[in-house]
Design an enzyme around this catalytic site. Sequence first.
Site, PDB file in Angstrom:
ATOM      1  N   CYS A  90      -3.700  -3.443   7.350  1.00 27.60           N
ATOM      2  CA  CYS A  90      -4.245  -4.025   6.122  1.00 27.60           C
ATOM      3  C   CYS A  90      -4.282  -5.535   6.243  1.00 27.60           C
ATOM      4  CB  CYS A  90      -3.408  -3.594   4.927  1.00 27.60           C
ATOM      5  SG  CYS A  90      -1.660  -3.920   5.150  1.00 27.60           S
ATOM      6  N   GLU A  92      -1.431  -0.692  -2.991  1.00 29.80           N
ATOM      7  CA  GLU A  92      -1.490  -1.537  -1.792  1.00 29.80           C
ATOM      8  C   GLU A  92      -2.797  -1.179  -1.101  1.00 29.80           C
ATOM      9  OE1 GLU A  92       0.963  -3.621  -1.128  1.00 29.80           O
ATOM     10  OE2 GLU A  92       2.861  -2.764  -1.755  1.00 29.80           O
ATOM     11  N   SER A 141      -7.269   2.939   0.681  1.00 27.85           N
ATOM     12  CA  SER A 141      -8.502   2.167   0.504  1.00 27.85           C
ATOM     13  C   SER A 141      -8.740   1.815  -0.970  1.00 27.85           C
ATOM     14  CB  SER A 141      -9.678   2.981   1.040  1.00 27.85           C
ATOM     15  OG  SER A 141      -9.780   4.175   0.307  1.00 27.85           O
ATOM     16  N   TRP A 192      -2.451   6.181   6.889  1.00 24.35           N
ATOM     17  CA  TRP A 192      -2.085   6.651   8.219  1.00 24.35           C
ATOM     18  C   TRP A 192      -1.829   5.516   9.210  1.00 24.35           C
ATOM     19  CZ3 TRP A 192      -5.558   4.231  11.195  1.00 24.35           C
ATOM     20  CH2 TRP A 192      -6.773   3.871  10.590  1.00 24.35           C
ATOM     21  N   ASN A 193      -2.220   4.284   8.868  1.00 26.16           N
ATOM     22  CA  ASN A 193      -2.244   3.242   9.910  1.00 26.16           C
ATOM     23  C   ASN A 193      -0.856   2.782  10.339  1.00 26.16           C
ATOM     24  OD1 ASN A 193      -2.050   2.030   7.368  1.00 26.16           O
ATOM     25  ND2 ASN A 193      -2.942   0.123   8.101  1.00 26.16           N
ATOM     26  N   GLU A 228     -14.221  -4.951   4.519  1.00 24.60           N
ATOM     27  CA  GLU A 228     -13.143  -4.636   5.454  1.00 24.60           C
ATOM     28  C   GLU A 228     -13.701  -3.875   6.663  1.00 24.60           C
ATOM     29  OE1 GLU A 228     -10.034  -1.742   4.302  1.00 24.60           O
ATOM     30  OE2 GLU A 228      -8.566  -3.209   4.985  1.00 24.60           O
TER      31      GLU A 228
HETATM   32  P1  NAD Z   1      -7.609   6.477   2.030  1.00 27.34           P
HETATM   33  O1  NAD Z   1      -7.859   5.843   0.706  1.00 27.34           O
HETATM   34  O2  NAD Z   1      -8.716   7.197   2.688  1.00 27.34           O
HETATM   35  O3  NAD Z   1      -6.410   7.539   1.913  1.00 27.34           O
HETATM   36  C1  NAD Z   1      -5.107   7.189   1.517  1.00 27.34           C
HETATM   37  C2  NAD Z   1      -4.386   8.399   0.958  1.00 27.34           C
HETATM   38  O4  NAD Z   1      -4.996   8.794  -0.268  1.00 27.34           O
HETATM   39  C3  NAD Z   1      -4.413   9.629   1.864  1.00 27.34           C
HETATM   40  O5  NAD Z   1      -3.152  10.235   1.832  1.00 27.34           O
HETATM   41  C4  NAD Z   1      -5.463  10.516   1.191  1.00 27.34           C
HETATM   42  O6  NAD Z   1      -5.302  11.885   1.440  1.00 27.34           O
HETATM   43  C5  NAD Z   1      -5.219  10.199  -0.271  1.00 27.34           C
HETATM   44  N1  NAD Z   1      -6.342  10.450  -1.173  1.00 27.34           N
HETATM   45  C6  NAD Z   1      -7.688  10.416  -0.916  1.00 27.34           C
HETATM   46  N2  NAD Z   1      -8.390  10.659  -2.044  1.00 27.34           N
HETATM   47  C7  NAD Z   1      -7.490  10.845  -3.034  1.00 27.34           C
HETATM   48  C8  NAD Z   1      -7.598  11.106  -4.433  1.00 27.34           C
HETATM   49  N3  NAD Z   1      -8.784  11.229  -5.045  1.00 27.34           N
HETATM   50  N4  NAD Z   1      -6.467  11.228  -5.158  1.00 27.34           N
HETATM   51  C9  NAD Z   1      -5.254  11.088  -4.580  1.00 27.34           C
HETATM   52  N5  NAD Z   1      -5.084  10.845  -3.262  1.00 27.34           N
HETATM   53  C10 NAD Z   1      -6.189  10.717  -2.495  1.00 27.34           C
HETATM   54  O7  NAD Z   1      -7.050   5.325   2.958  1.00 27.34           O
HETATM   55  P2  NAD Z   1      -6.640   5.387   4.498  1.00 27.34           P
HETATM   56  O8  NAD Z   1      -7.843   5.501   5.335  1.00 27.34           O
HETATM   57  O9  NAD Z   1      -5.553   6.373   4.698  1.00 27.34           O
HETATM   58  O10 NAD Z   1      -5.991   3.955   4.702  1.00 27.34           O
HETATM   59  C11 NAD Z   1      -6.698   2.823   5.116  1.00 27.34           C
HETATM   60  C12 NAD Z   1      -6.757   1.803   4.015  1.00 27.34           C
HETATM   61  O11 NAD Z   1      -5.428   1.513   3.565  1.00 27.34           O
HETATM   62  C13 NAD Z   1      -7.324   0.468   4.462  1.00 27.34           C
HETATM   63  O12 NAD Z   1      -8.207  -0.008   3.484  1.00 27.34           O
HETATM   64  C14 NAD Z   1      -6.090  -0.427   4.561  1.00 27.34           C
HETATM   65  O13 NAD Z   1      -6.366  -1.796   4.416  1.00 27.34           O
HETATM   66  C15 NAD Z   1      -5.249   0.109   3.465  1.00 27.34           C
HETATM   67  N6  NAD Z   1      -3.841  -0.221   3.660  1.00 27.34           N
HETATM   68  C16 NAD Z   1      -3.271  -1.153   2.846  1.00 27.34           C
HETATM   69  C17 NAD Z   1      -1.951  -1.527   3.032  1.00 27.34           C
HETATM   70  C18 NAD Z   1      -1.320  -2.566   2.162  1.00 27.34           C
HETATM   71  O14 NAD Z   1      -0.099  -2.724   2.228  1.00 27.34           O
HETATM   72  N7  NAD Z   1      -2.060  -3.320   1.341  1.00 27.34           N
HETATM   73  C19 NAD Z   1      -1.207  -0.949   4.053  1.00 27.34           C
HETATM   74  C20 NAD Z   1      -1.810   0.008   4.868  1.00 27.34           C
HETATM   75  C21 NAD Z   1      -3.132   0.369   4.666  1.00 27.34           C
END
Ligand code: NAD
Length: 457
Positions: free
Chosen positions: A264, A230, A209, A133-134, A361
Amino acid sequence: MLTQLKVVNPATEETIQTLSCDTEASITEKFAKARAAQALWAGRTVEERVAIIAKFSQLLESNRDELAKTLTSEVGKPLQQSINEVNGARTRIGFFVEQSAKHLATETVFEAPGRVERIAYEPLGLAGVISAWNYPYLVGVNAVIPALIAGNAVIYKPSEFSTLTGLRIAALLHEAGVPKEVFATIVGDGSQGSALTSLHLDGVFFTGSVGTGRRIRKAVADRFIASGFELGGKDPVYVCEDVDVEKVAPAIADGVFYNNGQSCCSVERIYVREAIFDKFVDRFVAEVKSFKMGSPTENGVYLGPLTRSAQRETIQSQVDDAVKKGAKLLTGGKAAKGPGYYYEPTVLVNVNHAMTVMKEESFGPVIGIQKVANDDEAIRMMNDSTYGLTAGVYTPNAKRAHDLLARVNAGSAYWNCCDRVSPYLPWSGRQDSGLGSTLSHLGIRAFTKPKAYHLIS
Ligand code: NAD
């Protein structure tokens, strides 16, 4: 499985909208339709698909103000930062529009009388894209656009915290000419995401995450499908004693606090040489104190609320742990008065790697600044992490920067900059920061499978 999704404005804590979530049956139906529609989409020329994506970019431009407002209303980032994000997404799309045909074209790699060898880049088929979402536009674009241009059908699962934006992305892609079945959106949380990964996708591309990344990797482990991860970061910068503190301290403060630290590649650890430590910290804290916090729709506001209420507790526990272990709090250190999920921008010194704030993080407006005695200690500290997304070095000395950056274990290395992404360069994490690359020519080909042609005449 979640049935109703409440979209909450993090600045006011009011519910904006309640959406019905996808069910197992609707996910399976979208999957079957996407599977059936993919061949026709792949049968069009790359140029046709690129033209549709270029139209999508124009639609982002013509709808920018409304899109930015929707984004701000559900994630809480200041309006100007939402506008920047839509503009940034268009820049990335521009790269894909300009470069895709070149990198997707069949290559002749060997030619001799009677024998030609070629590599063709075929689409994977049906790709699942599960997103964070970020930066929903940026992380969405990184995967969705090259996947579509390569000829894949996509099932896109936006985050439950940015679903309205996800639905707008889908509507504009459809308006631009991507068939509805070729780009389908799933509404819901992790339970819907998990239902998606249980289907026979040809590729799964995840941004989010580390914990969820691991769960998805396990879910698809017994199928040999393409994947990309990612994930999070704990990105360090090292400030050498020969910098112009007046210039560097504010620039790094922006790298820490832009989007409330919810990037991130936000700077999450700062190492500064003893000789300039006090001067750097004073200038840094002055900059942080100048940041205006408030309603994200108000002019001049730099820090809005955090997107998720619970993140305030994560940050508080890191701050409390640091202070308990001897850190000194220079500003912030607590949630700000609501309504809204606000947290004061927080700066800690006297920190070390026994503290979670220097290891895990934070994904919020908090930073630890640690003193280092020499370059070797700085590198040791920077590499003392389970992550490896980005790392930066600030010094006017090019050779010193080059030598230091050659030693950092990170996917992106920054000289005199931070918190930066270029579409021309691969975006990839090491260790727990992920696997695979988006952006650059690697991120175009990531959504294809090579076919080797041995042609004997
Ligand atoms: P999150 O892992 O909570 O959720 C990400 C997505 O995964 C959401 O759409 C969620 O509904 C889905 N999800 C959750 N559980 C699942 C499962 N068991 N199976 C399939 N899908 C599932 O992460 P978040 O809070 O949305 O994002 C924040 C994290 O993302 C931070 O750690 C950040 O650093 C990372 N991030 C990384 C990058 C990168 O390019 N490396 C970019 C943006 C964000």
